[in-house]
Write an enzyme that holds these catalytic residues in place. Structure first.
Site, PDB file in Angstrom:
ATOM      1  N   ARG A 100       0.822  -1.219   0.000  1.00 56.84           N
ATOM      2  CA  ARG A 100       0.000   0.000   0.000  1.00 56.84           C
ATOM      3  C   ARG A 100       0.856   1.269   0.000  1.00 56.84           C
ATOM      4  NH1 ARG A 100      -3.214  -3.621   3.791  1.00 56.84           N
ATOM      5  NH2 ARG A 100      -1.340  -3.358   5.028  1.00 56.84           N
TER       6      ARG A 100
ATOM      7  N   ARG B  17      10.491   0.038   8.933  1.00 61.44           N
ATOM      8  CA  ARG B  17      10.890  -0.268  10.306  1.00 61.44           C
ATOM      9  C   ARG B  17      12.402  -0.207  10.373  1.00 61.44           C
ATOM     10  NH1 ARG B  17       6.604   0.805  11.742  1.00 61.44           N
ATOM     11  NH2 ARG B  17       5.040  -0.417  12.841  1.00 61.44           N
TER      12      ARG B  17
ATOM     13  N   HIS C 193       9.671   9.089  14.014  1.00 62.51           N
ATOM     14  CA  HIS C 193       8.588   8.138  13.704  1.00 62.51           C
ATOM     15  C   HIS C 193       7.223   8.844  13.603  1.00 62.51           C
ATOM     16  CE1 HIS C 193       7.522   3.585  14.040  1.00 62.51           C
ATOM     17  NE2 HIS C 193       6.711   4.201  13.193  1.00 62.51           N
TER      18      HIS C 193
ATOM     19  N   GLU D 166      14.289   1.914  18.722  1.00 65.40           N
ATOM     20  CA  GLU D 166      13.695   3.203  19.116  1.00 65.40           C
ATOM     21  C   GLU D 166      13.448   3.269  20.616  1.00 65.40           C
ATOM     22  OE1 GLU D 166      10.227   3.918  16.665  1.00 65.40           O
ATOM     23  OE2 GLU D 166      11.389   3.582  14.850  1.00 65.40           O
TER      24      GLU D 166
HETATM   25  P1  NAP Z   1       1.628  -3.677   3.019  1.00 63.49           P
HETATM   26  O1  NAP Z   1       0.559  -3.126   2.127  1.00 63.49           O
HETATM   27  O2  NAP Z   1       1.446  -5.015   3.630  1.00 63.49           O
HETATM   28  O3  NAP Z   1       2.991  -3.605   2.184  1.00 63.49           O
HETATM   29  C1  NAP Z   1       4.134  -4.295   2.517  1.00 63.49           C
HETATM   30  C2  NAP Z   1       4.561  -5.027   1.276  1.00 63.49           C
HETATM   31  O4  NAP Z   1       5.847  -5.595   1.491  1.00 63.49           O
HETATM   32  C3  NAP Z   1       3.610  -6.151   0.914  1.00 63.49           C
HETATM   33  O5  NAP Z   1       3.170  -5.948  -0.407  1.00 63.49           O
HETATM   34  C4  NAP Z   1       4.473  -7.388   1.046  1.00 63.49           C
HETATM   35  O6  NAP Z   1       4.171  -8.342   0.044  1.00 63.49           O
HETATM   36  C5  NAP Z   1       5.864  -6.845   0.822  1.00 63.49           C
HETATM   37  N1  NAP Z   1       6.913  -7.696   1.361  1.00 63.49           N
HETATM   38  C6  NAP Z   1       6.903  -8.458   2.475  1.00 63.49           C
HETATM   39  N2  NAP Z   1       8.085  -9.081   2.623  1.00 63.49           N
HETATM   40  C7  NAP Z   1       8.838  -8.711   1.554  1.00 63.49           C
HETATM   41  C8  NAP Z   1      10.146  -9.025   1.134  1.00 63.49           C
HETATM   42  N3  NAP Z   1      10.908  -9.853   1.845  1.00 63.49           N
HETATM   43  N4  NAP Z   1      10.601  -8.461  -0.006  1.00 63.49           N
HETATM   44  C9  NAP Z   1       9.846  -7.634  -0.734  1.00 63.49           C
HETATM   45  N5  NAP Z   1       8.579  -7.298  -0.386  1.00 63.49           N
HETATM   46  C10 NAP Z   1       8.101  -7.840   0.747  1.00 63.49           C
HETATM   47  O7  NAP Z   1       1.902  -2.664   4.218  1.00 63.49           O
HETATM   48  P2  NAP Z   1       1.858  -1.065   4.195  1.00 63.49           P
HETATM   49  O8  NAP Z   1       0.541  -0.620   4.685  1.00 63.49           O
HETATM   50  O9  NAP Z   1       2.352  -0.584   2.889  1.00 63.49           O
HETATM   51  O10 NAP Z   1       2.934  -0.770   5.349  1.00 63.49           O
HETATM   52  C11 NAP Z   1       4.280  -1.162   5.172  1.00 63.49           C
HETATM   53  C12 NAP Z   1       5.061  -0.981   6.445  1.00 63.49           C
HETATM   54  O11 NAP Z   1       5.294   0.395   6.683  1.00 63.49           O
HETATM   55  C13 NAP Z   1       4.365  -1.455   7.723  1.00 63.49           C
HETATM   56  O12 NAP Z   1       4.549  -2.835   7.922  1.00 63.49           O
HETATM   57  C14 NAP Z   1       5.017  -0.624   8.807  1.00 63.49           C
HETATM   58  O13 NAP Z   1       6.094  -1.337   9.368  1.00 63.49           O
HETATM   59  C15 NAP Z   1       5.519   0.603   8.066  1.00 63.49           C
HETATM   60  N6  NAP Z   1       4.822   1.842   8.446  1.00 63.49           N
HETATM   61  C16 NAP Z   1       5.519   2.837   9.053  1.00 63.49           C
HETATM   62  C17 NAP Z   1       4.903   4.031   9.360  1.00 63.49           C
HETATM   63  C18 NAP Z   1       5.651   5.150   9.994  1.00 63.49           C
HETATM   64  O14 NAP Z   1       5.083   5.848  10.827  1.00 63.49           O
HETATM   65  N7  NAP Z   1       6.893   5.385   9.639  1.00 63.49           N
HETATM   66  C19 NAP Z   1       3.534   4.206   9.097  1.00 63.49           C
HETATM   67  C20 NAP Z   1       2.845   3.165   8.500  1.00 63.49           C
HETATM   68  C21 NAP Z   1       3.515   1.985   8.171  1.00 63.49           C
HETATM   69  P3  NAP Z   1       3.034  -9.457   0.192  1.00 63.49           P
HETATM   70  O15 NAP Z   1       1.776  -8.725   0.554  1.00 63.49           O
HETATM   71  O16 NAP Z   1       3.013 -10.044  -1.168  1.00 63.49           O
HETATM   72  O17 NAP Z   1       3.493 -10.368   1.251  1.00 63.49           O
HETATM   73  C1  GLV Z   2       3.532   2.974  12.071  1.00 62.51           C
HETATM   74  O1  GLV Z   2       4.717   2.825  12.142  1.00 62.51           O
HETATM   75  C2  GLV Z   2       2.626   1.958  11.647  1.00 62.51           C
HETATM   76  O2  GLV Z   2       3.066   0.814  11.420  1.00 62.51           O
HETATM   77  O3  GLV Z   2       1.440   2.281  11.526  1.00 62.51           O
END
Ligand code: NAP
Ligand code: GLV
Ligand code: GLV
Length: 331
Positions: free
Chosen positions: A169, A250, A297, A279
């Site tokens: 996403r 992360r 963060h 963190e």
């Molecule tokens: P998401 O839609 O699940 O996207 C993560 C993608 O990574 C998925 O498409 C997944 O593929 C893929 N993936 C998993 N393992 C992988 C690997 N080894 N190599 C390549 N791709 C891989 O999640 P999102 O909503 O985009 O969020 C992603 C991450 O951002 C969260 O898990 C969180 O840790 C972080 N985040 C941080 C903040 C912040 O405040 N900085 C805010 C929000 C999120 P599959 O679905 O095909 O398994």
């Molecule tokens: C923030 O880091 C989240 O995973 O929503």
């Protein structure tokens, strides 16, 4: 455990921080007894001991990503627990095996924070590319003596290549924004993602090719055993000396000590970070580096996004207490 009965009228729910949104009304209106540490109006993080004490006897807990759900936490909560609703999309703080073995649902807050987080990825990318952190620090230190032909020289964005690692996403939303700069997009993912390609025009390449080809590299994978230290000394060695690395995923996805070395030695141009390996600690030397842009963060930190996250968390808790599968069930 029997999850089918509606227990919302007698349930006790703890929300571990006084987050934004109308979650309190949503839960109270449904008859749920809500416990919040900040009922006195304050707002602070709990110690581990306070956390373990306050979750005792709860049927549902709305928790923060900084709170660890391991066997000790599930034991402390007790066997009546039905749902742990993370106030985040990432859920690496929760031991899903423990949750499954105890029949506890785990939920997160996907989608609603995608754009806010992609915006922070771009804020970091641009700040790191154009040295805005070091330039502002210099100005505030009284060092702005007029326009300079050779100060704070950054790297250009238009027409360059953006590499997205993890085409989910937030990775997709980050890549879509690259259109505004006429960038090429490449992505590394463990399978091909036609929906990503359609939305971004991105081309799938293997990780090493992405590292070598990209001018900007943005990380969007969840933290798992496979992604821990996915970017380390070997990977920095493959990057261009003009490369900018952005991490809003992360911290442990990057070997932070190796990053400090790569930034210090000029192996890459700059980095923009919102997350850290341990963190709120940071690797030795990181805060002293002028070519690191460092945020605490704040990926999802807008008023609106944080309120909608709170409401989604409450929706998930309520569904679970009513014996229905929560909309954002992870396991
Ligand atoms: P998401 O839609 O699940 O996207 C993560 C993608 O990574 C998925 O498409 C997944 O593929 C893929 N993936 C998993 N393992 C992988 C690997 N080894 N190599 C390549 N791709 C891989 O999640 P999102 O909503 O985009 O969020 C992603 C991450 O951002 C969260 O898990 C969180 O840790 C972080 N985040 C941080 C903040 C912040 O405040 N900085 C805010 C929000 C999120 P599959 O679905 O095909 O398994
Ligand atoms: C923030 O880091 C989240 O995973 O929503
Ligand atoms: C800079 O301010 C310029 O006019 O080029």
């Amino acid at each position: 455990m029997d999850h089918t009965t509606d227990i919302s009228r007698e349930a006790k729910v703890c929300i571990t921080r006084n987050v934004k949104g109308s979650w309190k009304e949503m839960l109270s209106d449904a008859g749920v007894r809500v416990v919040c540490p900040d009922d006195d109006g304050g707002d602070r993080a709990w110690s581990r001991q306070e956390f373990l004490t306050c979750i005792q006897g709860c049927h549902g807990v709305g928790c923060m990503l900084s709170e660890r759900w391991d066997a000790e936490a599930f034991d402390a909560a007790g066997e009546q627990l039905r749902v742990v609703a993370n106030y985040a999309v990432g859920y690496n703080n929760i031991d899903l095996e423990e949750a499954r073995s105890r029949g506890v649902w785990v939920t997160n807050t996907p989608d609603v924070l995608t754009d806010a987080t992609a915006d922070v990825a771009w804020a970091l990318l641009m700040a790191a590319a154009r040295c805005t952190g070091s330039a502002e620090r210099s100005l505030r230190a009284g060092e702005f003596h007029g326009w300079e032909p050779n100060g704070f020289l950054g790297v250009d964005l238009v027409g360059r290549t953006l590499g997205i690692i993890g085409a989910g996403r937030i990775g997709t939303a980050t890549a879509r924004r690259a259109r505004g700069w006429d960038m090429q997009v490449v992505y590394a993912h463990h399978r091909s993602k036609p929906e990503f390609e359609q939305a971004t025009g991105g081309r799938r390449v293997d990780l090493d090719s992405l590292l070598a080809e990209s001018d900007f590299i943005s990380l969007h994978v969840p933290l798992t055993p496979e992604t821990r230290h996915m970017i380390g000394a070997r990977e920095f060695g493959l990057m261009k000396p003009t490369a900018v690395l952005v991490n809003t995923a992360r911290g442990p996805v990057v070997d932070e000590a190796a990053l400090v070395e790569a930034l210090r030695s000029g192996q890459i141009f700059a980095a923009g970070l919102d997350v850290y390996e341990d963190e709120p600690r940071m690797a030795d030397g990181l805060v002293g580096l002028e070519n690191a842009v460092l945020l605490p963060h704040i990926g999802s930190a807008t008023e609106h996004t944080r309120a909608v996250m709170g409401e989604l968390m409450a929706t998930n808790i309520l569904a679970a207490l009513r014996g229905q599968e929560p909309p954002n069930k992870i396991s």
